[in-house]
Design a protein around this motif. Sequence first.
Motif, PDB file in Angstrom:
ATOM      1  N   SER A 171     -13.692  52.072 -54.824  1.00 28.65           N
ATOM      2  CA  SER A 171     -15.028  52.587 -54.986  1.00 28.65           C
ATOM      3  C   SER A 171     -16.040  51.702 -54.179  1.00 28.65           C
ATOM      4  O   SER A 171     -16.948  52.217 -53.559  1.00 28.65           O
ATOM      5  N   ARG A 190     -18.262  53.524 -50.922  1.00 25.05           N
ATOM      6  CA  ARG A 190     -19.468  53.418 -50.686  1.00 25.05           C
ATOM      7  C   ARG A 190     -19.784  52.468 -49.370  1.00 25.05           C
ATOM      8  O   ARG A 190     -20.920  52.890 -48.662  1.00 25.05           O
ATOM      9  N   ILE A 212     -11.977  59.007 -57.680  1.00 24.75           N
ATOM     10  CA  ILE A 212     -12.912  59.125 -56.524  1.00 24.75           C
ATOM     11  C   ILE A 212     -12.650  60.515 -55.783  1.00 24.75           C
ATOM     12  O   ILE A 212     -13.508  61.068 -55.553  1.00 24.75           O
ATOM     13  N   HIS A 251     -21.481  58.929 -54.457  1.00 29.71           N
ATOM     14  CA  HIS A 251     -21.397  57.265 -54.404  1.00 29.71           C
ATOM     15  C   HIS A 251     -22.756  56.736 -53.572  1.00 29.71           C
ATOM     16  O   HIS A 251     -22.945  55.635 -54.060  1.00 29.71           O
TER      17      HIS A 251
END
Length: 1308
Positions: free
Chosen positions: A122, A126, A155, A178
């Motif tokens: 994650s 991002r 994701i 995100h």
Amino acid sequence: MTTVTSSHGPTEVINARRTESLDAPAILELIAPRTNSQFGRVNIVHLIEKSNLSVTLNNEENEVLGFAGFLDQPQLEVCNPADWEQWMLDMKYKLSSNASPLNSLFLHYFAAKDDYTIGCASEIVRTVFNAVPELRFIFLSMRSDTKPEPALAQIFHPAERDGLGGHHTLYVCHRHNHVPLLHIRKACVEDHDDLTPIFKQLNNNLTETYGNYFLAEMIEAQDEDNHSIVAEVGGKAVGFLSVCSHVNVKLLQDCFELDSFHGLCKEHPDDILQEEAPTPPTPLTPPPSAPIPPTSNPEVQAAKMSEVSIRSSSSEADKQVYHNANRKTPNAIVLLQKNKGSVSVATNAEEIQSETEPSSSSALPPTGSKPKLSEIHMQSSSSLFQDNEENKNEEVFLRESPISPKPFVSTYKGESNAFSIQLFCIDEQYEMRSADFLPKIFKLFPDKDFAVITVPHLVPEFPLIQQFVRVTPKPMTNVPHELYVFHRNGLLSSGFNVRLAKTEDYEQVEKLTKNIKLRENLLADLKLFNSARRDTDGTEIQAFVADCIGQVVGICIVRREENVEEVRAYYNIEDFIYFNHHRRDEHSHLHHFALNPIFQHYAKHFIKEVLRQGHKSCLYYPIYPSYAPQSCSEKHSLITGLNFMVPVRARRQIEYPLQELGINAPSERVISKSPPYAINHINRKLTLEPKVTINARIVVVGASDVGISFLESLCFCPHLRFNNLTLVSKRGLPQTLLSPSESYSSDDLARLSLRSWVNIVQGFMTDIDRKRKHVITADGARVAYDHLIICTGQQYQIPCPTGADVNNMAANHDLTKGAGNKPYDISQPTPDNVMTVNDNYDVRKLSLWATNMGLKCEIQVQDEKSPMVVVYGRSFDAYTTVQCLISHGIPGPRIALVRPPTQNTTVSVSDDVTNGDPFNEPVVSKIVQDGLETAGVRVFDDHVLADWCQEENNSGGSLYRITSVSFTTPTKPLIQLPCMGFISFHPKRIDERTFLALNRACLVFDGRLAIDSSFKTNDPSIRAAGPITKYARRYHADGYWSRHENYSSKEIGFRLALTVLPLFDPTLDGSDHTEYPPITPATTVKPETPMPENPHEKLIPVYTDPKVTQGVLPGGYTYLHIRKPGDRPSYAAQIDNIDHGMEIVTGSPENGNYFRLHLNQYKKVETVTCLVKDVKLPASNLVRLYGVHERYLNNLVGRLNEAMIPDLYIFFREPWCMSIFHDRFQDFRHEVRELLSSAPPGAESLPSLEAKVRQLVDEDLNINSQQRAELKMRFANNGQRKEVEARLLSYLSYNYYHLPMYAKPGMV
């Protein structure tokens, strides 16, 4: 910094950064079986090298927790990487209409530490979305029988498609999942409370100036000409932008080069865009360079984009930098506008007008400045090779340059076509989304095509203006801001495509490149590509165009790089790539690149697409010097994307003894003698690596070795882009530097190509306006600075005759103190045949004069009354000049070398220690004296110039010329020595005009310009280095040893740059050593507690590079002297020193093969003296001997004791020593030293070998034979010997293209 939480609860503070190749071992430890099943077995180093973007997550202990690699194409087995858009269409993915190479990346590999995979995945995604603002999609393609691991499955989701089938499944990750979307809307008064903390965090100046509610008042004052908008996230305003339709376009036209943007005006029939020809005028028609008229139909807007030629006013060719207003403003900021009564923070136009109006006293003549090549595409001429003044007939050095005609200025009659951004701020968390404001503001002004914004020079470039195009200022103005422009068609990102050129593109390319020099070659290459795809010699050629909605807006033509070996051998390209991971056919050579300024912010994307579609990974672009053969230079036009490439440093080459090496010499490609050139580079990784743009105006005064080295250090920082570097020099940027050290040869300067990055102002500094921060030149031109670097050095001056009465037998002891060291009054005319030699201009002038005099001497009858050429001085340059005169045909008996006393007054002719001997070695001094006597040169010692006789000059030039000179001596005077020329090398001191400028500026001058350990003067914005300086008295460093002329000028310039770079480079500590602790430029509040003392302040820098002197001396001897930097005691004192070490001498001066090698007490080379005749001296090789231990030199002392070295010249021409002369040998030595200073492998608890040696030395200064034997045994048995041997073989193998004379394991 952020945190990730493992599945078991512990939390780690992590940092995201770009991956380095050194991370590969740690990444390999993260690979799990699931990783290989998803992505296969991958060479991690190769992936890092070839990926456009790779991201690593590490914790506070620098432990790698996660890694991901992204490319702009899917895996090779999925589809053709150059045509993946068509593959998505064929597979009927619904995203195919929205996804493009500009907004898409593909995940090729992901690995993370167990328990942290979800958090790492994650955070990496991002980070990537924030790093690439244009990015909307990240794709993941996998085999249909494989599913993503849980961390990726959260994701990435399967991309929707119409239909089934295929061997691979495409997964997609959307930005909005995100990174929050910024909702842009009109501002309201209620936003005041959300926005005020953001403004206060940046700066309090606006509140202090306009009150606490200035923002609310600005929002309330909105009308049809003034708008305010905000960016909202989750119902909270996180950004603010204010725009106004009123722009003082006329003022901007006067200050900036706006012809490429049609002067920010709409088209008008009465526009004057070209200088009228002397023939009867013809009706004017709108030029093809006019901006696109506003229209609601984007296809109609794009219809004229290809016609916007890359052009500008010719006056841009005279660019200089400008005065800074020194205002403290928040992140973006002040606009030039006409205030209509609304609340505004824009600067009043009349105020700026008063600062920028040119005047007769401040205007720099057009011939006085030259712009850097990286911005010349914004001018009327884009020819890289048009400027060839220094290659013209040498007679140009004997006459004044003509005054150029006044440049043509375009006139625009149309109304304003621009609006201004007055005020902008955004929360740091969302600043990478600043471009989201742009579509909204253009909707507010549908009849305007340009958005403009100005920022002070010292404000860092923030994400919003990274989408804009920086406009080059005009000369003769001191603009306090930088101007950035954005055209509404720059928003057409979805329509911007790169493809292979087609035959039907020719007409549009012809219009696009209308004003580019050498466009004929560009068009010829385009025709060649369309017809054959190859050159006549079979070289692959590729041509790509950038189009926007069907119209060509850019052209790029490349060829396969055929000189890959030469690039690798001559340039440090391996600072940017691992050469072995790039196939030969992946290297490409850039010949032409032109892109419409409207789309300049897509230049890197254009290059990225050229690499992808052309199946290339590296791109090279050479810049040849102006004197290069036309056959080389005419193949390349000056590209518009030079700013986005990185300059590559040239490598120092070995001077190979080809005859001795025979078949073991390097290949012809490695040792080729092609014309020198500078090379610029870009690769896949660099296409998504932004540069830090620095607009601060850094002005360097003096083109000395120190100044050139300083500029080199700044220009070759690959991650920094200095927009406002300026060199102020009397002769401009030289092609050759006159220096005994020869730090920079003409080839070295050609491979630097500083003219690509530095603005040149040709002039002499006569004043410094510290209040306004201006350097004022002799013709009244003003060059504004934020940081001023003074490195003018010292120059030989014309001596002022003492006026002693030689007719009454005056002697030296009758002179007043200091009389013999006074320079000539610069306000008085200088006799025509009195000269000094301080730069290459003077050398050429002297050479022409000496050649003419030599021809006259051939036809004249020689007698005792024949006029002589008098060389006055006892410096090293005086001796080399005598030899120069002889080589130009002037007979030795017609030359007189007059040497002033070694100590005459408070300022001696040379340092006291060596007693005025520039060689400081009796053997050399004697052979030079013998050479003078053999040539018949008359030598006069301890003579001081008393008077000269003048007569009117009838041959032009000065009004007078001298006919005879008189000198005083310790005994009787020398009266009226016939003189046809007087060449002065005494006194050498700071030029009087430079001294007066420093003195009027109230800079502390104590015999020299006083500086501190960080090169700062008493003005913190002014630094200085070189022989013009001395350390302030608080350092107690007033001795001869501390003077900068006793050290390597190149190293001093590099150290000077190191004190400046921390002010701008975010990767450094943010300040120089004088600011302790560091204070950022944004600091506005002084600390209440006193600042702690800076520990560096009391220590002057320590320099390590050797001091080198070389030249040709009387008798035809080539001389080279390499010594330890710093103090230079007399030769007798050196020999008497108990710690002198040993000297090795072979040959003799009489035989022309004298070689002296001095080893210090540690058996390291400390001094090298060479004197040869009729033999080329490999000076570059011999300099590398300095500081090397004799054991590296093939056990030099042992072989000498065994009488195995009869001649050191022959010894150092043997094949074994080529690796010693290699430019990377020092790196190898450092590796070995680091290895010996670390614990043995597998025995970390044991002390290192170095620690053991230090322990023995601390116990007893001398290590006995038994201890030495134990150390050798330990070294052999603990595995370090094998490690050193492995490092040596690796060094020889990796550099085998330079060192083929060494046998590798398995060859014998």
